[in-house]
Design an enzyme around this catalytic site. Structure first.
Site, PDB file in Angstrom:
ATOM      1  N   ASN A   1       0.861  -1.187   0.000  1.00 21.09           N
ATOM      2  CA  ASN A   1       0.000   0.000   0.000  1.00 21.09           C
ATOM      3  C   ASN A   1       0.894   1.233   0.000  1.00 21.09           C
ATOM      4  OD1 ASN A   1      -1.881   1.992   0.409  1.00 21.09           O
ATOM      5  ND2 ASN A   1      -2.310   1.463   2.551  1.00 21.09           N
TER       6      ASN A   1
ATOM      7  N   LYS B   1       0.030   4.249  -0.332  1.00 25.50           N
ATOM      8  CA  LYS B   1      -0.635   5.454   0.212  1.00 25.50           C
ATOM      9  C   LYS B   1      -0.442   6.624  -0.773  1.00 25.50           C
ATOM     10  CE  LYS B   1      -0.024   3.443   4.694  1.00 25.50           C
ATOM     11  NZ  LYS B   1      -0.047   3.583   6.139  1.00 25.50           N
TER      12      LYS B   1
ATOM     13  N   HIS C   1      -9.606   1.600   4.883  1.00 29.18           N
ATOM     14  CA  HIS C   1      -8.334   1.785   5.582  1.00 29.18           C
ATOM     15  C   HIS C   1      -8.530   2.786   6.726  1.00 29.18           C
ATOM     16  CE1 HIS C   1      -4.209   2.865   6.449  1.00 29.18           C
ATOM     17  NE2 HIS C   1      -3.856   1.745   5.846  1.00 29.18           N
TER      18      HIS C   1
ATOM     19  N   GLU D   1      -6.798   5.146   7.761  1.00 35.04           N
ATOM     20  CA  GLU D   1      -6.495   6.547   7.444  1.00 35.04           C
ATOM     21  C   GLU D   1      -7.695   7.225   6.790  1.00 35.04           C
ATOM     22  OE1 GLU D   1      -2.853   5.747   5.358  1.00 35.04           O
ATOM     23  OE2 GLU D   1      -1.870   5.280   7.257  1.00 35.04           O
TER      24      GLU D   1
ATOM     25  N   GLU E   1      -5.537  -4.690  10.778  1.00 35.55           N
ATOM     26  CA  GLU E   1      -4.512  -3.667  10.980  1.00 35.55           C
ATOM     27  C   GLU E   1      -4.818  -2.892  12.256  1.00 35.55           C
ATOM     28  OE1 GLU E   1      -2.555  -2.404   7.134  1.00 35.55           O
ATOM     29  OE2 GLU E   1      -4.461  -1.357   7.117  1.00 35.55           O
TER      30      GLU E   1
ATOM     31  N   GLY F   1       2.183   2.601  10.718  1.00 36.48           N
ATOM     32  CA  GLY F   1       3.132   3.712  10.573  1.00 36.48           C
ATOM     33  C   GLY F   1       3.844   4.102  11.858  1.00 36.48           C
TER      34      GLY F   1
ATOM     35  N   SER G   1       3.233  -1.708  10.414  1.00 36.58           N
ATOM     36  CA  SER G   1       4.679  -1.683  10.646  1.00 36.58           C
ATOM     37  C   SER G   1       5.391  -2.991  10.290  1.00 36.58           C
ATOM     38  CB  SER G   1       4.992  -1.272  12.098  1.00 36.58           C
ATOM     39  OG  SER G   1       4.579   0.058  12.324  1.00 36.58           O
TER      40      SER G   1
END
Ligand code: PGA
Length: 242
Positions: free
Chosen positions: A8, A10, A86, A88, A160, A166, A202
């Site tokens: 991904n 991003k 996701h 985010e 996740e 991250g 991560s």
């Protein structure tokens, strides 16, 4: 079950040339590369054996929806996977389970393979794994509500934990495996036992083995580490051997 590796990217990199060079760094068979929308077609042309995924999709196929991309457009661009829900997008764009549910339904209906992301925040993890399971079960029920008409291989669940994304602090592989097992059990109540459940948060070349060695973990979703060509090659080598 054959494991999968998802990259991904991003909102990276900044131009098509860099995107193509990253995508061509290796053969990447069995990998799903998910670049930003504007590089999808270039990356699709550049890869030999990798599949291409989008990072989002809208729930209508055509019409007055400024800024959106439809499932049909993705299909026509040669895209086979789409990441939906996701964290985010849930946090920055305020995507709700209701919106995610519509996206999953329309994505599947268009013949895209959907990678649905679920996962808890730190406040929930701090309350223990049974609270995590309750939270994830609720997300799955809401995001998949009323969606039955698809084949198990069309859906991938990415577990996740939000706090692991991250942050450089990946989950403990044993805890992650416990949640994966729970998700598989939750899906087994439907007829979708064969849905893959992958881990994200991560992941890097040092820790990927501990995740993909677990029977319950069907692969990994890699964010930051997939942007470094050398690092991602290492991850891919490990994944391929795995
Ligand atoms: P990360 O991202 O590997 O940078 O933690 C994973 C993800 O958000 O999909």
């Amino acid at each position: 079950m054959k494991k999968i590796l998802v990259a991904n990217w991003k909102m990276n990199p900044t131009n098509a040339e860099k995107a193509v060079s990253l995508a061509k760094a290796e053969d990447f068979s069995g990998v799903v590369i998910a670049p930003p929308f504007s590089f999808l077609e270039d990356v699709k042309k550049a890869v030999k054996n990798a599949e291409v995924g989008a990072q989002d999709v809208f729930w209508e196929n055509v019409g007055a929806y400024t800024g959106e991309i439809s499932p049909e457009m993705l299909k026509n661009a040669g895209v086979s996977y789409v990441i939906i829900g996701h964290s985010e997008r849930r946090s920055h764009l305020k995507e709700t389970d209701e919106m995610i549910n519509k996206k999953v339904a329309k994505g599947l209906a268009a013949g895209l393979k959907v990678i649905l992301c679920v996962g808890e925040g730190l406040n929930i993890r701090n309350q223990g794994i049974s609270e995590v399971e309750k939270f994830v079960k609720h997300q799955l029920a809401a995001d998949l509500k009323g969606i039955n008409n698809f084949k198990a291989e069309q859906l991938v669940i990415a577990y996740e934990p939000v706090w692991a994304i991250g942050s450089g602090k990946a989950d403990n592989p044993d805890s992650a495996a416990t949640v994966h097992k729970f998700i598989k059990k939750a899906l087994a109540d439907t007829d979708k036992q064969e849905v893959k459940v992958i881990y994200g948060g991560s992941v890097n070349s040092k820790n990927i083995t501990a995740f993909i060695d677990k029977e319950e973990i069907d692969g990994a979703l890699v964010g930051g580490a997939s942007l470094d060509a050398q690092e991602f090659k290492k991850i891919y080598e490990i994944f391929k051997r795995g």
